[in-house]
Design an enzyme around this catalytic site. Structure first.
Site, PDB file in Angstrom:
ATOM      1  N   ASN A  91      18.571   8.351 -29.491  1.00 11.92           N
ATOM      2  CA  ASN A  91      19.878   8.380 -30.149  1.00 11.92           C
ATOM      3  C   ASN A  91      20.781   9.387 -29.459  1.00 11.92           C
ATOM      4  OD1 ASN A  91      19.382   6.643 -32.609  1.00 11.92           O
ATOM      5  ND2 ASN A  91      17.680   8.093 -32.733  1.00 11.92           N
ATOM      6  N   THR A 102      12.607  13.235 -34.051  1.00 12.90           N
ATOM      7  CA  THR A 102      12.857  14.639 -33.710  1.00 12.90           C
ATOM      8  C   THR A 102      14.139  15.103 -34.387  1.00 12.90           C
ATOM      9  OG1 THR A 102      14.294  14.206 -31.808  1.00 12.90           O
ATOM     10  CG2 THR A 102      11.913  14.279 -31.392  1.00 12.90           C
ATOM     11  N   ASP A 132       7.066   4.047 -41.332  1.00 16.17           N
ATOM     12  CA  ASP A 132       8.048   3.017 -41.068  1.00 16.17           C
ATOM     13  C   ASP A 132       7.288   1.710 -40.860  1.00 16.17           C
ATOM     14  OD1 ASP A 132      10.858   2.316 -40.505  1.00 16.17           O
ATOM     15  OD2 ASP A 132      10.049   1.741 -38.565  1.00 16.17           O
TER      16      ASP A 132
END
Lengths: 66, 514
Positions: free
Chosen positions: B161, B105, B97
């Site tokens: 997240n 994960t 990235d």
């Protein structure tokens, strides 16, 4: 600066001798034991620390992310 | 979005499926051109190649990634520097990235599962560094750090997240999460020597990231970073879900810190979904804990390792970060009593998170140094204090900055964090066996199990895999796309029989269709 510290750092043997002297005066043997363990840990870490702290830290540059 | 008045939703929290994306700091040592993209590519290619050789004896197609997707073209890894992107059999995504190796994960069902998955990511990076050696000239080495700053104004993220009910007004999330992110630093911080990005000088601070937040709410992640990120990319049914993308957190090495970071967040989100703050306000509690100037407050909290600094609330009260955390905890305990914690890890994990949260807040008030086995910033601070005491070092000494950096070194033999673990100074919540298993096997409780299972069984048939779909080549026919829009479907319980009886991808697709 880091070189200076490196020179000042005591060898494990010196530290052990010093500690032995301290034990007789120390109020708590357990405290001394813990301190001894901590000193051992710091010595261990000294052995794996990167050479030349100043240059090493300076060279760690991360551009671009997220 | 239709604005619905809070309180009228009759809301129901959704299960807090969660994951962590970590961008690792990376350096290529001993090379004239220390290109971080090249270094990151070598890690991932090295890992994938190594494991292809190790595990997939039947794989004869050099242009397809054995672990998953997107190896465009068939260049040997030595010269492949374009963005590399793979999915592993444990359901994780491992890719380049920008200029960092990033490990996302797999989706996990609770905080403990995620602690295991996050630690497994460190092991994958560790193995990648070893594997990359085969691709390097003698004297060269790729080294990665699980931290969030180079100490020179460059930051890279660790993003959490969480699955959130789409019906929750975003404004409601913002209102309750701004004070949350400002104050949770007292246990989520990974610790940092000095300050950056124009922040006031400080010897040591709680967080790697606090100096980098410049806005309250926004879409950015690299410039003018917002405390609450608005990225809306659910990777799930968009009618039902939102994926809350949290960028205001540090990379943690201490398992307890990760556990608390994720576990408390799950409970707070469930409370927001269930309108619990509003309900409590009706019974005499505060409506919210909005902080005046949350951006400077991030720094105020982070820059005070005594945890005594106060921030001003919108109603004029002044509270320490720990005091605000106590308020959230009291509400969470009430929530657990009244609603239960089924959506946040159940009593086993959710209940344990509450107990540990309470313990940590108490110790932070009493004597933070007692948490050196649980929280990264305290573990690091204790180490720095010990060296400073023994060697007579002042803040600003490069050795302290080196200790800070090397705390995060992912190489087991160099990592100072790992040394603290090995000497029993840091508490673990996982076993090394569990962690190593999680480097190859997906969590059982989410769709990651299906994704990882397909990759493990039929690496050649998986043309592409993504968070919410997988594309299989079943021979002759057109490619088959299997949507996975529900993060909790595709768990071991759901697909165990399917995997046991389908002997080919074609059979799998046929059974799914029937």
């Amino acid at each position: 600066m880091p070189e200076q510290q490196r020179r000042e750092r005591r060898t494990p043997k010196e530290r052990v001798d010093e500690e032995a002297d301290e034990v007789t005066a120390a109020p708590s043997e357990r405290g001394e034991k813990l301190k001894g363990e901590l000193d051992d840990l710091l010595d261990e870490i000294d052995e794996v620390l990167e050479e030349n702290a100043e240059d090493f830290v300076k060279s760690y540059v991360q551009k671009g992310g997220e | 979005m239709v604005v619905v008045l809070a309180g009228n939703l009759g809301g129901m929290a959704v299960p807090k499926v969660c994951g962590i994306e970590t961008e690792y700091g990376v350096v290529l040592r001993g090379a004239a051109d220390a290109n971080p993209v090249l270094a990151s590519s070598m890690l991932i290619n090295g890992y994938v190649e190594h494991h292809r050789v190790g595990w997939d004896f039947d794989d004869e197609s050099p242009d397809r990634d054995a672990r998953g997707m997107v190896r465009e073209g068939a260049q040997p890894p030595e010269i492949e520097t374009h963005l590399v992107n793979t999915v592993l059999t444990n359901g994780a995504r491992y890719y380049v990235d920008h200029a960092h190796p990033e490990y996302s994960t797999p989706e996990c069902a609770d905080a403990l599962e995620l602690v295991v998955a996050d630690k497994a990511g460190e092991r994958v990076l560790g193995r990648s560094m070893q594997a990359a050696r085969r691709l390097l000239e003698p004297g060269q080495e790729v080294v990665v750090y699980k931290n969030n700053s180079d100490g020179k104004g460059n930051s890279y993220g660790t993003h959490e997240n969480y699955l959130v009910d789409r019906a929750v007004p975003f404004a409601s999330l913002v209102r309750h999460l701004l004070p949350w992110f400002v104050t949770r630093q007292v246990f989520t911080g990974a610790g940092k020597v000095g300050s950056e990005n124009g922040a006031a000088p400080v010897d040591f601070q709680l967080s790697q990231r606090a100096d980098f937040f410049e806005e309250e709410v926004g879409l950015e992640t690299t410039l003018k970073r917002p405390i609450v990120n608005t990225r809306d990319e659910p990777h799930a049914d968009p009618q039902l879900y939102r994926r809350l993308h949290v960028i205001a957190g540090d990379a943690n090495l201490c398992e307890v810190a990760t556990y608390l970071k994720v576990g408390t967040m799950a409970i707070v989100l469930a409370m927001i979904e269930d309108d619990f703050f509003e309900a409590a306000a009706g019974q005499g509690g505060r409506k919210d804990y909005s902080i005046v100037g949350p951006v400077p407050a991030m720094r105020t909290v982070s820059h005070d390792p005594t945890c005594k600094a106060t921030v001003e609330l919108a109603d004029g009260a002044r509270m320490t970060a720990v005091e605000v955390q106590w308020e959230y905890l009291r509400l969470a305990q009430k929530y657990a009593d009244e609603t239960g914690l089924a959506m946040c890890g159940g009593e086993t994990v959710g209940g344990d998170v509450l107990a540990r949260w309470e313990h940590v807040l108490g110790e932070l008030e009493r004597d933070p140094s007692t948490l050196s086995g649980q929280l990264d910033w305290v573990a690091k601070r204790s180490l720095l204090d010990a060296f400073a005491g023994r060697d007579g070092l002042e803040w600003g000494d490069p050795k302290l900055a080196l200790l800070d950096l090397q705390y995060h070194d992912v190489r087991a033999e160099r990592s100072l964090y790992e040394r603290l673990v090995r000497t029993g100074k840091v508490e673990r919540l996982t076993t090394e066996d569990e962690v190593m298993t999680a480097t190859t096997e997906a969590p059982e409780s989410t769709r990651a199990w299906f994704r990882g299972g397909c990759l493990a069984r039929w690496p050649d048939a998986v043309v592409a895999a993504n968070w919410d779909s997988i594309i299989l080549d079943v021979g002759g026919d057109p490619l088959k796309r299997i949507p996975m829009m529900e993060p909790l479907r595709g768990s071991k319980a759901h697909v165990e029989d399917l995997f046991a009886t389908a002997t080919t991808p074609a059979e799998l697709v046929a059974r799914l269709a029937s």
